[in-house]
Design a protein around this motif. Sequence first.
Motif, PDB file in Angstrom:
ATOM      1  N   PHE A  41       0.837  -1.051  -0.131  1.00  0.00           N
ATOM      2  CA  PHE A  41      -0.203  -0.196  -0.003  1.00  0.00           C
ATOM      3  C   PHE A  41       1.106   1.259  -0.127  1.00  0.00           C
ATOM      4  CE2 PHE A  41      -2.786  -3.492   1.464  1.00  0.00           C
ATOM      5  CZ  PHE A  41      -3.781  -3.320   1.215  1.00  0.00           C
ATOM      6  N   ILE A  42       1.106   2.096  -0.986  1.00  0.00           N
ATOM      7  CA  ILE A  42       1.387   3.246  -1.705  1.00  0.00           C
ATOM      8  C   ILE A  42       1.221   4.219  -0.517  1.00  0.00           C
ATOM      9  CG2 ILE A  42       2.373   5.259  -3.251  1.00  0.00           C
ATOM     10  CD1 ILE A  42       3.646   2.548  -3.058  1.00  0.00           C
ATOM     11  N   SER A  43       0.874   4.839   0.341  1.00  0.00           N
ATOM     12  CA  SER A  43      -0.151   6.027   1.042  1.00  0.00           C
ATOM     13  C   SER A  43      -1.644   5.503   1.809  1.00  0.00           C
ATOM     14  CB  SER A  43      -0.341   6.458  -0.480  1.00  0.00           C
ATOM     15  OG  SER A  43      -2.008   6.351  -0.591  1.00  0.00           O
ATOM     16  N   ALA A  73      -4.308   4.445   0.061  1.00  0.00           N
ATOM     17  CA  ALA A  73      -4.693   3.330  -0.928  1.00  0.00           C
ATOM     18  C   ALA A  73      -4.974   2.524  -0.069  1.00  0.00           C
ATOM     19  CB  ALA A  73      -3.052   3.214  -1.540  1.00  0.00           C
ATOM     20  N   THR A 107       0.575   5.412   6.562  1.00  0.00           N
ATOM     21  CA  THR A 107      -0.166   3.905   6.063  1.00  0.00           C
ATOM     22  C   THR A 107      -0.218   3.048   6.970  1.00  0.00           C
ATOM     23  OG1 THR A 107       0.905   4.803   3.549  1.00  0.00           O
ATOM     24  CG2 THR A 107      -0.037   2.340   3.968  1.00  0.00           C
ATOM     25  N   SER A 142      10.341   4.817  -1.337  1.00  0.00           N
ATOM     26  CA  SER A 142      10.283   3.183  -1.457  1.00  0.00           C
ATOM     27  C   SER A 142      11.944   2.869  -1.407  1.00  0.00           C
ATOM     28  CB  SER A 142       9.891   3.242  -3.681  1.00  0.00           C
ATOM     29  OG  SER A 142       8.825   3.753  -3.776  1.00  0.00           O
ATOM     30  N   ILE A 172       0.303  -3.979  -5.640  1.00  0.00           N
ATOM     31  CA  ILE A 172       0.570  -3.038  -5.711  1.00  0.00           C
ATOM     32  C   ILE A 172      -0.334  -1.744  -5.418  1.00  0.00           C
ATOM     33  CG2 ILE A 172       1.917  -0.846  -5.697  1.00  0.00           C
ATOM     34  CD1 ILE A 172       4.419  -1.802  -6.725  1.00  0.00           C
ATOM     35  N   ARG A 176      -2.373   1.789  -5.531  1.00  0.00           N
ATOM     36  CA  ARG A 176      -1.514   2.810  -5.474  1.00  0.00           C
ATOM     37  C   ARG A 176      -3.152   4.019  -6.470  1.00  0.00           C
ATOM     38  NH1 ARG A 176       3.092   3.343  -9.990  1.00  0.00           N
ATOM     39  NH2 ARG A 176       1.596   2.639 -11.986  1.00  0.00           N
ATOM     40  N   GLY A 181       2.600   7.109 -10.715  1.00  0.00           N
ATOM     41  CA  GLY A 181       3.681   7.706  -8.690  1.00  0.00           C
ATOM     42  C   GLY A 181       5.164   6.641  -9.973  1.00  0.00           C
ATOM     43  N   TYR A 232       0.147  -3.591 -10.828  1.00  0.00           N
ATOM     44  CA  TYR A 232      -0.704  -2.400 -10.220  1.00  0.00           C
ATOM     45  C   TYR A 232      -1.914  -2.125 -10.319  1.00  0.00           C
ATOM     46  CZ  TYR A 232       4.294  -0.421 -10.519  1.00  0.00           C
ATOM     47  OH  TYR A 232       6.051   0.106 -10.481  1.00  0.00           O
ATOM     48  N   GLU A 281      -4.839   0.733 -10.242  1.00  0.00           N
ATOM     49  CA  GLU A 281      -4.679   1.937  -9.233  1.00  0.00           C
ATOM     50  C   GLU A 281      -6.520   1.831  -8.118  1.00  0.00           C
ATOM     51  OE1 GLU A 281      -7.263   5.123 -11.554  1.00  0.00           O
ATOM     52  OE2 GLU A 281      -5.124   4.796 -12.302  1.00  0.00           O
TER      53      GLU A 281
END
Length: 267
Positions: free
Chosen positions: A65-67, A70, A97, A118, A137, A139, A143, A160, A162
């Motif tokens: 989880f990028i953020s 997310a 996160t 990262s 991932i 996100r 990114g 990935y 979105e």
Amino acid sequence: MSTALAGMNILVTRPAHQAGELAAKVRLAGGNPVLFPVLEIRDTNNLGPLLDIIARLDEFDFAIFISPNAVEKAMTRINAIRPFPPSLTAVAVGQGTRNALGHFGIDKVIVPSARFDSEALLELRELREVTGKRFVIFRGDSGRELLGETLLKRGATVTYVECYRRVKPEADTAPLLRTAASGKLDAIIMTSSEGLRNLCEMVGAAGQPCLKRVSLFVSHERIAQTARTLGFTRVILTAPGDRGLLEGISNYLRVQATGKDSFSSRQ
């Protein structure tokens, strides 16, 4: 926390739904948070890929989880459809996160302990030997590709997905520019390079000079580099997280009050 920011007007630029906690901390330190979101978080235009991944979560070994956004967008959908697989290892880029995952009952999370990006994530032992491992991932709509590209080079498979979009808000900039032009804006907190670019676009060429003279506090060198490229003249790099940002502002203001000029803009 002390009243280290007493009487100071601090610009908080996080998305509206995420600004409350930082604003409260500014108030607790005696400051006055000036809320001006430079990013708006919206649902993805196409939920199909996200829903497909949710149905296939058992196929993956790691979910990155990028953020916090997310986490919020992905986990809300996941929990509405199915349980989070116990065999799936959650990975977070930063402590914010990780905390967001905790709100959804996911407490076992791989996360860096110092830097939150990262590069730091890729240094962790769990992500070094990943041949044959399957990663998803979560996100936003764009990114950096470093994380996925590096995992691929290490022999993993990467998907990935979105789960949200970032857009530039529509806002009345006149009150902010009046405050900045009158010298009553003491600091800007910025946590995103994209957000900083949005701020410049939102105030326009005529409004940028007064903001670029205000001390800008950022918690990552990448944002600092963007700020210098855009022409901000007082860029202060702090430690990560809300605590690092507020301590950085407090230390800077304390040094300024003593009349010393030895404070580094690259803490």
